[in-house]
Scaffold this active site. Structure first.
Site, PDB file in Angstrom:
ATOM      1  N   GLU A  97       0.842  -1.189   0.000  1.00  0.00           N
ATOM      2  CA  GLU A  97       0.000   0.000   0.000  1.00  0.00           C
ATOM      3  C   GLU A  97       0.885   1.250   0.000  1.00  0.00           C
ATOM      4  O   GLU A  97       1.876   1.321   0.724  1.00  0.00           O
ATOM      5  CB  GLU A  97      -0.866  -0.030   1.255  1.00  0.00           C
ATOM      6  CG  GLU A  97      -1.667   1.221   1.538  1.00  0.00           C
ATOM      7  CD  GLU A  97      -2.304   1.195   2.907  1.00  0.00           C
ATOM      8  OE1 GLU A  97      -3.244   1.978   3.133  1.00  0.00           O
ATOM      9  OE2 GLU A  97      -1.874   0.385   3.771  1.00  0.00           O
ATOM     10  N   TRP A  98       0.520   2.229  -0.828  1.00  0.00           N
ATOM     11  CA  TRP A  98       1.249   3.499  -0.820  1.00  0.00           C
ATOM     12  C   TRP A  98       0.745   4.365   0.326  1.00  0.00           C
ATOM     13  O   TRP A  98      -0.451   4.612   0.455  1.00  0.00           O
ATOM     14  CB  TRP A  98       1.068   4.249  -2.139  1.00  0.00           C
ATOM     15  CG  TRP A  98       1.802   5.571  -2.129  1.00  0.00           C
ATOM     16  CD1 TRP A  98       1.320   6.776  -1.728  1.00  0.00           C
ATOM     17  CD2 TRP A  98       3.158   5.783  -2.498  1.00  0.00           C
ATOM     18  NE1 TRP A  98       2.292   7.741  -1.823  1.00  0.00           N
ATOM     19  CE2 TRP A  98       3.435   7.161  -2.295  1.00  0.00           C
ATOM     20  CE3 TRP A  98       4.173   4.963  -2.994  1.00  0.00           C
ATOM     21  CZ2 TRP A  98       4.683   7.723  -2.566  1.00  0.00           C
ATOM     22  CZ3 TRP A  98       5.415   5.516  -3.260  1.00  0.00           C
ATOM     23  CH2 TRP A  98       5.657   6.873  -3.050  1.00  0.00           C
ATOM     24  N   LEU A  99       1.652   4.807   1.161  1.00  0.00           N
ATOM     25  CA  LEU A  99       1.322   5.710   2.253  1.00  0.00           C
ATOM     26  C   LEU A  99       2.165   6.975   2.117  1.00  0.00           C
ATOM     27  O   LEU A  99       3.351   6.896   1.778  1.00  0.00           O
ATOM     28  CB  LEU A  99       1.610   5.063   3.617  1.00  0.00           C
ATOM     29  CG  LEU A  99       0.789   3.824   3.981  1.00  0.00           C
ATOM     30  CD1 LEU A  99       1.281   3.235   5.295  1.00  0.00           C
ATOM     31  CD2 LEU A  99      -0.696   4.157   4.071  1.00  0.00           C
ATOM     32  N   ASP A 202      14.508  -3.643  13.554  1.00  0.00           N
ATOM     33  CA  ASP A 202      15.455  -2.828  12.787  1.00  0.00           C
ATOM     34  C   ASP A 202      15.040  -1.366  12.916  1.00  0.00           C
ATOM     35  O   ASP A 202      14.914  -0.639  11.934  1.00  0.00           O
ATOM     36  CB  ASP A 202      15.465  -3.272  11.326  1.00  0.00           C
ATOM     37  CG  ASP A 202      16.645  -2.722  10.535  1.00  0.00           C
ATOM     38  OD1 ASP A 202      17.559  -2.141  11.153  1.00  0.00           O
ATOM     39  OD2 ASP A 202      16.654  -2.864   9.295  1.00  0.00           O
TER      40      ASP A 202
END
Length: 299
Positions: A97-99, A202
């Site tokens: 998904e593009w956020l 990370d």
């Protein structure tokens, strides 16, 4: 790399996952980490974030997708939804998904992020480790489960990194310290007994951001269950995060006595990993950390 065959394969993967004719009108390279090629796929329905690596590295994307799904169960944070892992010819891809993620800037965003990390660490496991091995960057990360945290951290984290450093030609540098650190670092845990918390694994400022409304976003995980102090310690590397982040975290989940002594032990893992991934520019820092730990342990 960005060719018609790749575009068609990515478009087919999105169509299969989303159930509509997602049309890719444009593919552009965007920032997406040090070890992947990252693309923004744009079309009438919006945008998708795509990571690309050689096909033989598909396991890295599968592990990342598993980590993102695990993090998504914590309601306090947002993570990109996994759309697909697929292979396009000689390329592996992870479609997310593009956020619209931006760096944490304001004090309120920092506070929300600190509270969100504390909530994440409230998600507990039965054992230290993870159901599968995964990766820290592109380095394999062994996650065989254990009920002994000190033993887990020495055997599954430090020993593999020191061994890899030796393979990379740095063995002589760490010979005065490595075995003694393996033997004596459990002394840090005589009176400290952490419980297995869900970790990002990370966590540095480059893997934490905020949406325009201030909602915290985590991405690029290397998840496992471990001492929550490891996430907090790593977040202080590479520039760190705002003071408000740490104040909010500590208010929600106070750190135990001795955490400052344990922090170099935990961060040595990540600095050794950077040495093994990116070369001798990290050698001096890694040697100083190992030497300091040896002195602290009276090795």
């Amino acid at each position: 790399m960005i060719d018609l065959q790749l575009q068609n394969t990515l478009q087919e993967a999105l169509h299969n996952q989303l159930g509509n004719a997602f049309g890719i009108d444009r593919m552009e390279i965007v920032a997406g980490g040090d070890i992947n090629t990252a693309l923004r796929l744009s079309g009438p329905q919006g945008s998708v974030f795509a990571k690309l690596r050689p096909a033989q590295d598909m396991a890295m994307f599968e592990a990342e997708a598993e980590g993102l799904r695990a993090l998504s169960h914590c309601d306090a944070i947002c993570v990109p939804k996994v759309l697909a892992c697929t292979q396009a010819g000689n390329m592996a891809s992870l479609l997310l998904e593009w956020l619209d993620i931006q760096p944490i800037r304001s004090e309120s965003e920092a506070c929300r992020a600190g509270e969100a990390l504390a909530a994440l660490h409230g998600c507990k496991g039965e054992h230290f480790g993870w159901m599968h091995d995964n990766f820290i960057g592109s380095t394999p990360q062994c996650n065989t489960e254990s009920d002994n945290w000190a033993q887990f951290f020495v055997r599954r984290r430090l020993q593999p990194q020191f061994a890899l450093a030796a393979q990379n030609g740095f063995g002589a540098t760490f010979k005065p310290y490595a075995e003694a650190i393996f033997e004596k670092s459990p002394a840090f845990f005589i009176e400290y007994h952490p419980t297995p918390s869900l970790l990002h694994g990370d966590l540095w400022s480059g893997n934490l951001g905020a949406l325009p409304d201030g909602t915290p976003v985590l991405f690029d995980p290397a998840c496992y269950y471990g001492d929550r102090e490891t996430d907090v310690a790593m977040s202080e590397l590479f520039g760190g995060l705002p003071v408000a982040f740490y104040a909010a975290y500590r208010k929600a989940q106070p750190l135990s006595a001795g955490h400052e002594l344990r922090k170099p032990l935990y961060n040595l893992y990540h600095i050794l990993n950077h040495l093994n991934l990116f070369g001798r520019s990290y050698l001096g820092q890694a040697e100083r950390m190992a030497s300091s730990l040896a002195r602290a342990l009276k090795c």
